[in-house]
Each structure stands twice: as C-alpha cells, then as structure tokens.
Design an enzyme around this catalytic site. Structure first.
Site, PDB file in Angstrom:
ATOM      1  N   GLU A  42     -20.772   4.687 -24.163  1.00  0.00           N
ATOM      2  CA  GLU A  42     -20.179   3.770 -23.185  1.00  0.00           C
ATOM      3  C   GLU A  42     -20.985   3.728 -21.897  1.00  0.00           C
ATOM      4  OE1 GLU A  42     -18.455   5.730 -25.159  1.00  0.00           O
ATOM      5  OE2 GLU A  42     -17.310   4.230 -26.259  1.00  0.00           O
TER       6      GLU A  42
ATOM      7  N   HIS B 239      -6.010   5.249 -26.371  1.00  0.00           N
ATOM      8  CA  HIS B 239      -6.020   3.845 -26.763  1.00  0.00           C
ATOM      9  C   HIS B 239      -4.962   3.045 -26.011  1.00  0.00           C
ATOM     10  CE1 HIS B 239      -8.345   5.548 -30.065  1.00  0.00           C
ATOM     11  NE2 HIS B 239      -8.647   4.340 -30.479  1.00  0.00           N
TER      12      HIS B 239
HETATM   13  C1  LIG Z   1     -15.991   7.650 -26.600  1.00  0.00           C
HETATM   14  C2  LIG Z   1     -15.446   6.813 -27.694  1.00  0.00           C
HETATM   15  N1  LIG Z   1     -15.946   5.583 -27.878  1.00  0.00           N
HETATM   16  C3  LIG Z   1     -15.468   4.789 -28.851  1.00  0.00           C
HETATM   17  C4  LIG Z   1     -14.465   5.212 -29.665  1.00  0.00           C
HETATM   18  C5  LIG Z   1     -13.930   4.316 -30.806  1.00  0.00           C
HETATM   19  N2  LIG Z   1     -14.383   4.902 -32.071  1.00  0.00           N
HETATM   20  C6  LIG Z   1     -13.566   5.692 -32.787  1.00  0.00           C
HETATM   21  S1  LIG Z   1     -14.381   6.390 -34.071  1.00  0.00           S
HETATM   22  C7  LIG Z   1     -15.810   5.606 -33.706  1.00  0.00           C
HETATM   23  C8  LIG Z   1     -17.027   5.824 -34.541  1.00  0.00           C
HETATM   24  C9  LIG Z   1     -17.356   7.275 -34.642  1.00  0.00           C
HETATM   25  O1  LIG Z   1     -18.465   7.445 -35.452  1.00  0.00           O
HETATM   26  P1  LIG Z   1     -18.925   8.888 -35.886  1.00  0.00           P
HETATM   27  O2  LIG Z   1     -19.114   9.732 -34.688  1.00  0.00           O
HETATM   28  O3  LIG Z   1     -20.088   8.727 -36.783  1.00  0.00           O
HETATM   29  O4  LIG Z   1     -17.677   9.486 -36.666  1.00  0.00           O
HETATM   30  P2  LIG Z   1     -17.013   8.919 -38.003  1.00  0.00           P
HETATM   31  O5  LIG Z   1     -16.033   7.867 -37.592  1.00  0.00           O
HETATM   32  O6  LIG Z   1     -18.103   8.387 -38.852  1.00  0.00           O
HETATM   33  O7  LIG Z   1     -16.339  10.101 -38.597  1.00  0.00           O
HETATM   34  C10 LIG Z   1     -15.650   4.810 -32.583  1.00  0.00           C
HETATM   35  C11 LIG Z   1     -16.708   3.974 -31.989  1.00  0.00           C
HETATM   36  C12 LIG Z   1     -13.955   6.502 -29.431  1.00  0.00           C
HETATM   37  N3  LIG Z   1     -12.955   6.997 -30.162  1.00  0.00           N
HETATM   38  N4  LIG Z   1     -14.469   7.266 -28.462  1.00  0.00           N
END
Ligand SMILES: Cc1ncc(C[n+]2csc(CCOP(=O)(O)OP(=O)(O)O)c2C)c(N)n1
Ligand SMILES: Cc1ncc(C[n+]2csc(CCOP(=O)(O)OP(=O)(O)O)c2C)c(N)n1
Ligand SMILES: [Mg+2]
Ligand SMILES: [Mg+2]
Ligand SMILES: [Mg+2]
Lengths: 320, 360, 72, 320, 360
Positions: D60, D129
């Site tokens: 972000e 959220h």
């Molecule tokens: C700081 C933050 N930005 C955005 C989100 C929204 N979000 C939730 S999961 C996700 C993707 C996460 O990817 P990864 O770290 O690869 O974990 P995975 O979901 O593949 O287990 C996002 C962008 C969040 N929860 N936290």
C-alpha cells in the site's frame, strides 16, 4: 529531591523502571551508544547494557512492530521514535496491532508497550520535526495517549505508562524539554492515567491545555480568575473533570498547538456542547495552530499559539 | 583499480519426496513410521476441514473463507517441526498449522464465522492471533524471538506469510532486524504463486523468493512445498539453528493455491485453468499416500476409516461451534482497554436501551 | 514527599460561595436574551425540565411578548 | 441516463476520466485483470490496457508513493487501496508527502492524486475491513477528504476529485456500494469540492451526515421537520452551510459510523459551539459508533448507528 | 529428490582511480580533459560550500546543517552522469548533487536557514524537494520513472539515499515495484557507513548493500565512493541502461561521513577517531587532484585561483541569501491547498491582528 528539567526527569524515570523491573527494555534509533538525539537516554546503555538499551536500524515500523512482539511475549518495551513526524511510518503497527492485540485475543494478550516521542515545535529543525498531530492518535480505541506538561509529571506519567498493561503513545513536548525546572523526587510518584488535574484553580473560565501549551496557558491565566486543567491523558480522556469545571465556571477555552480543524480541542468542545451547554455563559473558544503544514523555523512561530493569544481568548469569553 | 567480484551467493532447493512417492534416502529426515503416518493424517484432517468449511460457507453457515487446498504439506510439514514451546505467528491461511498444533477445531470455525472468540488461544498453545493485514505480523515474530532470547528461553518463533506478504515493508524491516540481532526466528513463505489475482511473477522480479534472504545476510532456502518431508526437514534445521543461537532463516515453500483466493473470489477471472491442472498432479497428499503405501503403512481400508473418523470429528466441532451462545454486546467493549471508560459504559447502556433486539 | 510541585491537586477544589449552591441552568441563547432584556437570571425560577430557565421564563420576566431568535 | 448502483457509478466515472484525459491512470492490487475485489474497475483493464490500469504488488505504501511520483511528474493517478484499514500502512506517504508536496515546493509541484478506498462496515468481512477512521485524515492540512453518499454523487465527486490539483482521499461507503440505485447520467456532473449540500430541507433540526450514514439519516429524518446536510467534503469542510442551517433550525445532530471520541462529528459540534451557540435551542447530539475496535461480523451491527437511533436523537433534541 | 543450487549471484565492486591518483586505463570512462577538470572543480565547490555552511552555522547565521565532507566524489561523480532532462530525487545530504546540477547556491543556504523558499526549484531543473523522512522518497522516483516511460520521455530518474535509508520499508517496496515494472530509475546509496550513531554493521547483517538488489531481481554494484571516476562510470552505465529500457539498478557508493551527523551531533560520542583518520587518507579530492596534476591539468596556482573564485562566489551567495526579505505570514497558508479555505483566511486575519510584531 533534585531540580531537573524534563529531559532529566524522563531519564530518571527510565533509569528507575529499568532498575526495578527486568522486563523493561528500551529500543530505538541512537538510544544506546549515543544516548539519544536529545540525550534523553544518556548513561542508560552504559548502565544496563545492549540487551536492555537497544540501538536499532532505521525502521520506525519495525521498532514498534518488534516492540509489540516483545510486549506480547511479556516484556515491557519502551520504544523511542525520534520525532512524532516519523511515527507516521509506523501507524499501521500502532493502530492495527498495538491497539488491537488485547481485543483481538479476547483479553488474553496485552500490549504493555510505551512509544515515546517528542512532539511540537521549539527546536527549529527541518520539517516533520514539529508535528503536533496528537488528535489522530486519540481516535484509536485501545491506544492510550499521554502528554506531560512539566518535569514532575513527565516522570510520574512515564512510570505510570510503563506500568499500565495498555499500549501508550507518550508525547513529550520538545518545547519544554529544557525550558522548565522542577523538583523531581526519586521513587514512585502518585498519578493516575486517564485523570486530568486542575493545574490552577479558578472560577470564571475553564482553560483546557496539555503538554507544550500548558506553560503558556498558565502564564496567560495569571491575570484572570481562570481555572487551568492539564489534561495529561488525551485518550481515554477525563471528560468528568472538564465538565465539572465548566459547570462551575460557565466558560471554556481549549488550547493546542496542533491545527484547529480536527484537533483534539474539537472533542473537548463537543463534549461540553453535548453535556454542559446549559452552564455555558459564552461561546467556546479554541486557541490553536493554523490549518497549515507546520512551517520551517523562520516562520514556525507564526503557527504556534502565544500566551498573549490565549489571554486574548480568555478575556474575550469573560467579556461576553 | 578493478572491477572485481566481492561476494557470491547461491540459492538451493530441497526435494525429498517426489510425485510418485519415491524418497531420496540420503536426505530422508529422522522420522519414525508413526510420525510419517501422523503427517499424512494431519494433511488429511486439514483437507477435510477445509472442504467442510467451504461447504458450510456455501450454506451460509460460515463467513468468507480462505481455502488451503494444495498447501497441506507446506503447513503440516513445517508445523510438525515446531516444539510446543515455540511460538507460531500465522497469517490468515494457515489452517494446516493450527490443526497440526492442536488448536480446537470448533474455534477455527468460530473465527471464520465472524466471532472473535475463535481467537482465544488455549493456554498451553503459543499461537498468536490471525493477522489480516498482510505481512504486518512479521516484526512481532522477531520481537518475540528477541524477548525469548533475552529471557533465556530456548525457543524459536515461526512466522508464516504468503508470496504477497514478501512485498510489504514489514517483511523487509522485520527480516533486517532479525538479521542484525540474530533473532531466533524462522520465516516461512507459503509461496502459493498467487496473491489474489497477482501472480508470483508480477509480485517481484526476483527469480526466487528464497534469494530475498541475501538482502539481510541470513540463510534462505527453497523447498518443494508439496513435499511434506522436505518442508519438515528444512524447517527443522532452521528451527534448530535458531534455538541454538544460529540466528534467523527464510524458507520458501514452493506450493500452489488450488482454490479461489477466498469464497468471495473467482479465480477463473484471472488465471489459466491449465496451470491449476498442472499442479493437480503434484498433490501433496497423493504422493505421501503412495509413499506410505509402498512402505506398507497405508491402505484403502485405513484411508476410508480415517476419513470417516475425521468426518465425525468435524461434525462434533461444527455442532459445538453452532451451539455456542451468541456473544454479548458487552464483548465489543470489554477488551478495548484494560478497563472500560465511563464513555464506553454510557455507550453500552445506550445499546442496551435502544438495541437489545435491534441489529438493523 | 513524592507529591507534585504545587501539591497533588487532582480534583476540583470545593466551591465555597453560596451564590453557586444551585447552579443556574440555561442555554447560552437564553442567557444572552436575559442580558439583552436586562433580566437577572438569578432572580428567575426555571420552568423547564430540572429547573432549566427557558426563553419564555426570560420573556415573561421582561414583561414582553415571546418573539423570535436571539440569534448571534 | 441509466439507473445504477454506486459500484457502477464509480466505474463509469473512472471510465470517462480515462477516456477524456490520457494523464489519468489507475493502480492498485487486483484493479486490472481481476477488475477489483469489488468489481469496481471491471472492464477497464481490457479497455485501456496494462499501462493505464496497473496491477501492483502488495504494498500500500508503494502504491501511494509511486502514485505521488507519477502525480509530481504530471499524471493524474487514481490509486485503489482495497480497504481503508490498509491505508494505515501508507499514512506516511499520504501525510508526509502527498499532503505536503505543494507546500514543500512552494506551489511549484502539485499532487493531483486520488486514493480511492472503501470504508465502513457492511460486508461482514474479517477485521480491518470495516474501519471508519475518516477523522484521522481530516486533521491533515493539504489533503482533501471526500465521501459520497449516493451513486450520483459518487460519480460527480470522483470526477471532481480526479480533476482537482490537490491530493484527495476518496472514501467509498462499502455499505452503500450495492444498496441504492439512482439515475446517473453520462458526462460531467456539477458538484464542487469543499461544499456541502442540503440533502433534505427542514426547519427544526439540522442533521449532518456523510457517506455510509447519509441514507440512514434521511430515513430517520423522514418523520420530522429535519434538514439533512450531506457534508460530502470533510476536509476542508463547509462550515458555512452547517452554520447557516443551525442558525435557522437551532438544533444539531451529527451522525457518523466512526467511534465517538475524536470522530469528525466533534469538529462539527465544536464549530457550532464556537460560532452559532447563541442559536442553539438544545444541546448538540452526536450519534456515532462506539469507542471500540470495529467488531467482527457477528457483533458488527452493534457498533453501527441505526436509523432508529438517529431518529431517537432527533426526537430528543426536538423535545428539549 | 535432491538438494540442488537453483540460482547463483555475484556482487562486483568497481574501482578506477586509486588513492595515489593512478587510474585503470581499461576502465577509464569516456571523459574529456575539461570534463575531468570540471569534476574536480565541482568537488572543490562542494567542499568549500560545505565548510562555509559549517562556519555560518557556528555564527548562528544558519540552522542545523548536515555536512557532506568526504562524500564529494559519490555525489559529484554520480550527478555528472545525469542529463538535464533526468529527474533527481534527493535525500537531505546531497549538496554535491545540487551543486553539480547548478541549483542556486543562495537557495541552498536559504533552505538550511529554515526558509522553505529555498526549495523553489528553478524551472529548468528537475530536482525534487529535499526529503527529510529517511527513505520515503524512493517510491516517488519509481513513480516518476514510470510516468516518464508512459509519456515516452527518454529519461531516467536518480534517487539518492543513505545506508540508513536502506532499512526503511519504502526502500523495499520501491525497489520491488521498480523491478516488477522495469522502471527507468537508478538508486544510488550514499553508504557513508553511519546513520547518526548506527554503524553500517548495525544497520544490516548483509555484507554489502549492493547485494540487496538481488532481492528485487535487478542489477546491483558496489563502487569505491571516493573515486569520482568509478562513481561516474557506474552511474552512467546504469542511467543508460534505464533510459534504453533495461530497467532499474542499484549502486552502492562506499564512502564515509567525515563530519558529525549534523551540527547538532557529536560523533565523538559513538565512533572511533581512528576510523575517521583511516578514511582521511582516502580523501576523494586529493586523489583526483593528484591524477589531474599527473596529467598536467592541474597545479597549485590553479588550485589557489579556484579556491579564491569559489570563495567570492560563496560570498555573493550568502549575501544574496541574507538580503532576501523575510517571508510573510501569508506564506504559511498559501501553499496548503490550491485555494485558501475560509477558515485559513480567518486564521491569517487573526495572525495579522494579534501577531504582526509578535513572534513570541
Ligand atoms: C496490507 C493488506 N493489503 C491488502 C489486503 C487484502 N488481501 C487479503 S489477502 C491478499 C493477498 C495475499 O497474498 P499472499 O500474501 O500471497 O497470501 P495468500 O492469500 O496467497 O495466502 C490481499 C491483497 C490485506 N489483507 N492486507
Ligand atoms: C524516517 C526517519 N527516521 C528518523 C529520522 C532521523 N534521522 C535523520 S538522518 C538519520 C540517519 C540517516 O542515515 P543515512 O540514511 O545513512 O543518511 P546519512 O545521514 O548518513 O546521510 C536519522 C535517523 C528521519 N529523518 N527520518
Ligand atoms: Mg499467495
Ligand atoms: Mg511501511
Ligand atoms: Mg549514512
């Protein structure tokens, strides 16, 4: 009992806490070998060693984040951020974690973390060295915000902050670091977080101030029958003491260095307008910084309320 | 006066158990037959829990839920290397670790049903609450590790996060601190190739995630994340190093998110179904089952029996969750600060007056 | 002692004056109206809830017809 | 003219701005191929390509930081943060840079950046959220904070936000994304940043609301002679419209979803207590969320003001 | 089924001009004699400006000031490789770059005197305002680079920061974005071995800072930062690569902060004077002067003449700065938003009423 300025009082508070509780550790940029950019932690590295007075890499977010992990594990970390303006990079750790750890774990984990940082102007430094954005942190339930206004209270409030199980943002008014001297005794000092104090009693107008503006407010009040309340804890704040005073005096002036719009003065004014309006004999007055980016040294003073300005507001509501 | 090489680095990948269920005997970790069976059982429990959760969600009996399908080996294998006294710092998609460490199944359902009481960790477990803000828990694991060392506790902390999590500043700041202070922490990347719709290659230009360790002067390794033995072995080595003063490590588990990001997502919008099929062949349970069968430790009867047992266990967990009395309005106030403020008390009173039966 | 420099004044001092024994309750606009009409609020008995002094109380005391806003 | 919900109205606003101005680019997590986690940018990647609708890594702070660099170079970036709770990690970029670029460069550089993000509850998602911390951003001079309360205004305000040279935090009420439908025409819609509007005229009480609470406030007002002001721009906010209304009605109720203490309702109450207190016929009332961490779905509703609660406060000040 | 190496990396160091003023002819950059002299002149101007600033500060005629003593080659050499159309993103200790790019000297004094008008960049220069929050400008340089490429402008951006700056999350997030988008940006670390009192080795456990590039899949190199020719050459290559679509690079200039952190600091509290002496021998001006003298391009007379000229120039700059009329109260409001708000206007009016002659 020794006369000391706020820097010395804070140093003493840290030293005593380090001595009495092995769970207390300090961490931050330059807090160790250097003794802190304001010499606030001077001598502590030598006395307590690098395991308890920890020089960190340059990452505010990790300083607070790591301290949260320490606090969850059971330590009582005191993290220093060199200036309030640099906590902006660590707000996610403060808001999304420190303030929520207890709630998130349904009371099982605590976050007995203190983040100390100087705030407000007064050292004629480059930008971001004179931020006074305390109000932003007072809208975060779970976080405590504490602001001392004199050496004695700096020591007392810092010790109380270190001992509370809740996370505390402890804002030290840079302007007062070396301005005032007071007798500051060794040992525990009686003060309670969440309580304001009447710094000067009076009957005709209530002046609410904290930290960097307390001393000016007291000077301004001198010519009037004005009661000055030192708020000390901004979040959660002591509405009752303010309301009781206003119910008596019928007039309210709130003073802060921060910008007017969205400053914490608004919360105090709103609280009174909700719960003590029937006692008000005059409109509420806020004496605040301007709605601007805090200017660099040459224009800095324009943005900071003066004792004269505060006295003007007091006179105005009294004359109403 | 020269252009000369002043430092060189390599990144290794560990594989022990292949898709056919064959193992590299030299690399085989020191595990008993019951351990090997247990690893498989935990993976199966994880998978069945996951499927049940998806089911419940479709029936409106659970909130948005993130499936771990495909990541069972990366989670069970690494968690199995943890000791009871080690601390576990989850992201939000670590069902397999929770299951392996013995977190109450009913509470896991409870959390995903939108009830924070699901995060109340049993006393004997050292499990940090789920972290929703991606990557932001990494410094906590470092701090807890530093605190443990300060206290003289011979433990390590294990911090899990995804490929997406490696892009957040907290990853960098946390790993750098860990390197500087040689904190006893193991960072375990669940590289499931996707962060919602962002593929691994759009997440970073680095060829591997393991090589990010080089930036912090700490050891990094990639493991076949669908190989429960390799994951176990790499984690065990890293934890032992951490516990014995050897400092932090980074482990990249190369695995795959077989399902949508969550039940609120539709992966068909952004990824090629062929990619999913390719990974299907690399299923972590299948190869372990083959391996156990070859060793005479598993057969179809045992499989069927275990599936039935797990189903019954899940039935009980769901029933327990659904029988939990609803939380009280007071609970939204009670854990904010150590003490409720006068204003909070007034707010609670207002809720009671106005809203007792009014959630609208 | 460990007390703060000017003594630990942490509570509002007890107010002595009898004049404030029954705190006067009125909106700022009512107070302003009273001032404008030369009515001493202390002499009034509030007819509003909890003895609050209302605009009508002031206007009655001033012997005038109820009128528009005090404004500001 | 087509009936659409807020998601569609925002999508249309983005599409039109991308069409009319080649300097407009979108960036954020999942805004491209996926079309956004709320399907808000659906079809834009296909229409404008990956150079203008940019899928970013998960950072972000870099999303906003990179967008600041783009804005300084002359583009008009529209950055999406998936939820307001995740902007906490990017506050340093917003506060220390976006808000200050103009001031720091003495007017030479501008930062025509829009950060769009959903705020408030309503989707029953995990923690962070459902944050409603708009007040924190309203204490930062240099930053504009804009909150639409209906599809028409979402489109109009977003277009105005993209066109202003100042950085804008554009908060989209998640709760309303698909709740209301309105006729939303193509082309430019007349609206001015910094101005509030009378969403419903009335004479006996002024209700100030924005975003997620506007619709409930209008419902609550229905039974009374209540004027409802849709604030729309929270920073800098339109004090004049509020003061003029309160001077007429003599009563003020402020409504927000955010926690009471330090919420933006305090600023509005304070402004009235300073500048229109002589018009007040009753104490000011705030109807707000509680001073708590927004709870997870099962208890979420407890924390969100209801139309009934708002109506209760209106009735209370009217009966005073 | 194996443990095998899947990636290898090296980090190189470039040195061209040694302490005795000898050069490696093969590596010698393509610079004319006037260029070589110019490089030296700019370093001398930087040094004399710096010394004057320290002087003024001691006399109370300047605010807190960060000296660049010792870093002249790292700054002038890299800046000399920039083209006029490239954009420069400074941290706060880049005097040598400002000087090389032709920023008005009076304005530099003005800024350090606490007057933001010193940041008003002349139209023809592409210099971003000084960044005080360490490392936080890194994503801006990436964004501007992406914008330039989007517009089709054949330029690069150059982003400067210190060894301390590499620890901030913005470093990580910015470099990762640059790698993913192959942005035309060059990151130039002024590794002066100290971040206030934190030494390079306490800042990170990585052996070099250049190797941090590996984490982002981009080229990284270390250069002798006291060797103006090596710095120039490495920067030039990186800028050309960036401008021609080759993506971002990281350059670590290995140099030294000879002075205190700022005039408010006392480095004797935390560092060994012997370390300073060691670096004294590696002075970047001395070796370049030796080199020029050997080439017949420099002698004591020219040195003296130039010193006198620079002194006169600095006199004029200081005089101009000190003759600037004070800024007006209005200036604190005028640049907040594009238009002053009604509330700001009222605040300004109050200042005028109350404070015209009252700064207390
Ligand atoms: C700081 C933050 N930005 C955005 C989100 C929204 N979000 C939730 S999961 C996700 C993707 C996460 O990817 P990864 O770290 O690869 O974990 P995975 O979901 O593949 O287990 C996002 C962008 C969040 N929860 N936290
Ligand atoms: C985010 C942030 N944290 C702390 C500071 C205070 N501070 C100013 S300079 C400095 C050290 C910077 O070190 P480095 O990046 O190596 O640059 P150098 O001073 O050596 O040029 C610190 C900690 C700051 N300006 N910004
Ligand atoms: Mg992933
Ligand atoms: Mg960050
Ligand atoms: Mg440095």
């Amino acid at each position: 009992m020794a006369e000391m300025n706020m820097v010395q009082a804070i140093n003493l508070a840290l030293r005593e806490e380090l001595e009495r509780d092995p769970d207390v550790v300090l961490l931050g940029e330059d807090v160790g070998r250097d003794g802190g950019v304001f010499r606030l932690t001077e001598g502590l590295y030598e006395a307590f060693g690098e395991e308890r007075v920890i020089d960190t890499p340059l990452s505010e977010s990790a300083i607070i984040g790591v301290a949260i992990g320490m606090a969850a594990y059971g330590l009582k970390p005191v993290a220093e951020i060199q200036f309030l303006g640099f906590t902006y990079g660590a707000i996610e750790q403060l808001f999304s974690h420190a303030a929520r750890l207890r709630s998130r774990s349904r009371g099982q984990l605590h976050c007995p973390l203190v983040v100390r940082t100087p705030y407000g102007g007064g050292v004629k430094a480059p930008e971001l060295h004179e931020e006074s954005s305390e109000a932003m942190f007072c809208h975060m339930p779970g976080l405590k915000v504490v602001v001392p206004g004199s050496p004695w209270y700096a020591k007392a409030l810092l010790q109380a902050s270190i001992r509370t199980p809740d996370p505390v943002l402890f804002l030290e008014p840079t302007r007062l670091y070396r301005l005032l001297r007071e007798d500051v005794p060794a040992g525990d000092l009686p003060v309670e977080l969440g309580k304001a104090r009447i710094a000067r009693p009076g009957d005709s107008v209530t002046v609410v101030a904290w930290g960097s503006m307390l001393e000016k407010s007291l000077r301004a009040a001198a010519g009037f029958d004005a009661e000055v309340i030192d708020l000390m804890t901004l979040n959660p704040f002591d509405a009752e003491t303010i309301l009781a005073s206003v119910r008596r005096t019928g007039r309210l002036v709130v003073v802060h260095e921060a910008a007017q719009t969205g400053g914490f003065g608004a919360e105090i004014a709103a609280t009174v307008a909700e719960d003590a309006i029937l006692s008000l004999k005059a409109p509420i007055r806020r004496v605040t910084g301007c709605d601007v980016i805090p200017p660099l040294p040459l224009l800095e003073d324009y943005n900071v309320p003066t004792a004269k300005q505060i006295a003007g507001a007091i006179a105005e509501v009294l004359a109403f | 006066m020269s252009k000369k090489i002043i430092a060189s680095f390599t990144v290794s990948r560990l594989e022990i158990l292949d898709e056919q269920g064959r193992v590299d005997a030299e690399l085989m970790p020191d595990l008993t037959d019951p351990d090997l069976v247990r690893l498989y059982e935990l993976m199966l429990l994880t998978r069945q829990f996951d499927q049940r959760a998806l089911h419940l969600q479709r029936e409106g009996r659970l909130g948005t839920y993130p499936s771990v399908l495909g990541q069972e080996a990366s989670q069970v294998g690494s968690a199995y290397a943890l000791q009871k006294s080690d601390w576990f710092f989850p992201a939000f998609r670590e069902l397999g670790v929770f299951v392996t460490l013995g977190y109450p199944l009913a509470e896991i359902y409870q959390y995903w049903n939108g009830d924070e009481r699901g995060l109340l960790c049993p006393e004997q477990l050292n499990i940090f609450p789920i972290c929703i803000a991606v990557g932001t828990h990494i410094p906590h694991a470092v701090g807890a590790a530093m605190a443990a060392r300060y206290r003289g506790d011979p433990i390590a902390t294990a911090c899990y996060f995804g490929d997406g999590g490696t892009s957040k500043g907290d990853f960098h700041e946390g790993l750098n601190m860990a390197g500087v202070f040689q904190a006893p922490v193991v960072f375990i990347i669940q590289n499931n190739q996707w962060a919602i719709s962002i593929s691994r290659n759009h997440q970073t230009a680095a060829e591997t995630l393991a090589q990010k360790a080089i930036a912090y002067g700490i050891p990094g390794i990639q493991v076949d994340g669908n190989d429960v033995l390799a994951v176990y072995q790499a984690t065990r080595e890293a934890l032992q190093r951490a516990r014995s003063g050897g400092g932090p490590s980074l482990i990249e588990c190369d695995t795959y998110r077989m399902a949508d990001h969550t039940t609120a997502d539709d992966a068909a919008r952004y990824r090629d179904p062929e990619e999913v099929q390719r990974w299907q062949r690399r299923d972590p349970l299948l190869r372990m089952r083959r391996f156990l069968a070859d060793r005479g430790l598993w057969d179809d009867a045992r499989q069927q029996q275990l599936e039935t047992e797990i189903d019954a266990r899940l039935d009980r967990a769901v029933a327990r969750e659904e029988a939990t009395p609803p939380a009280r309005a007071r609970d939204i106030f009670a854990y904010t600060w150590t003490e409720m403020t006068p204003r909070q008390k007034r707010q609670l009173q207002q809720l009671r007056d106005l809203r007792e039966l009014d959630h609208g | 002692s460990a007390g703060p420099p000017e003594g630990p004044v942490t509570e509002a001092p007890v107010v002595s004056g009898e004049k404030k024994a029954v705190p006067l309750r009125a909106l700022p606009r009512v107070r302003a109206l009273a001032k404008a009409r030369g009515v001493a609020l202390e002499t009034l008995r509030g007819s509003g809830p909890d003895g609050r002094i209302t605009e009508e109380d002031v206007l009655t005391a001033a012997g005038a017809e109820p009128s528009g806003d005090a404004g500001d």
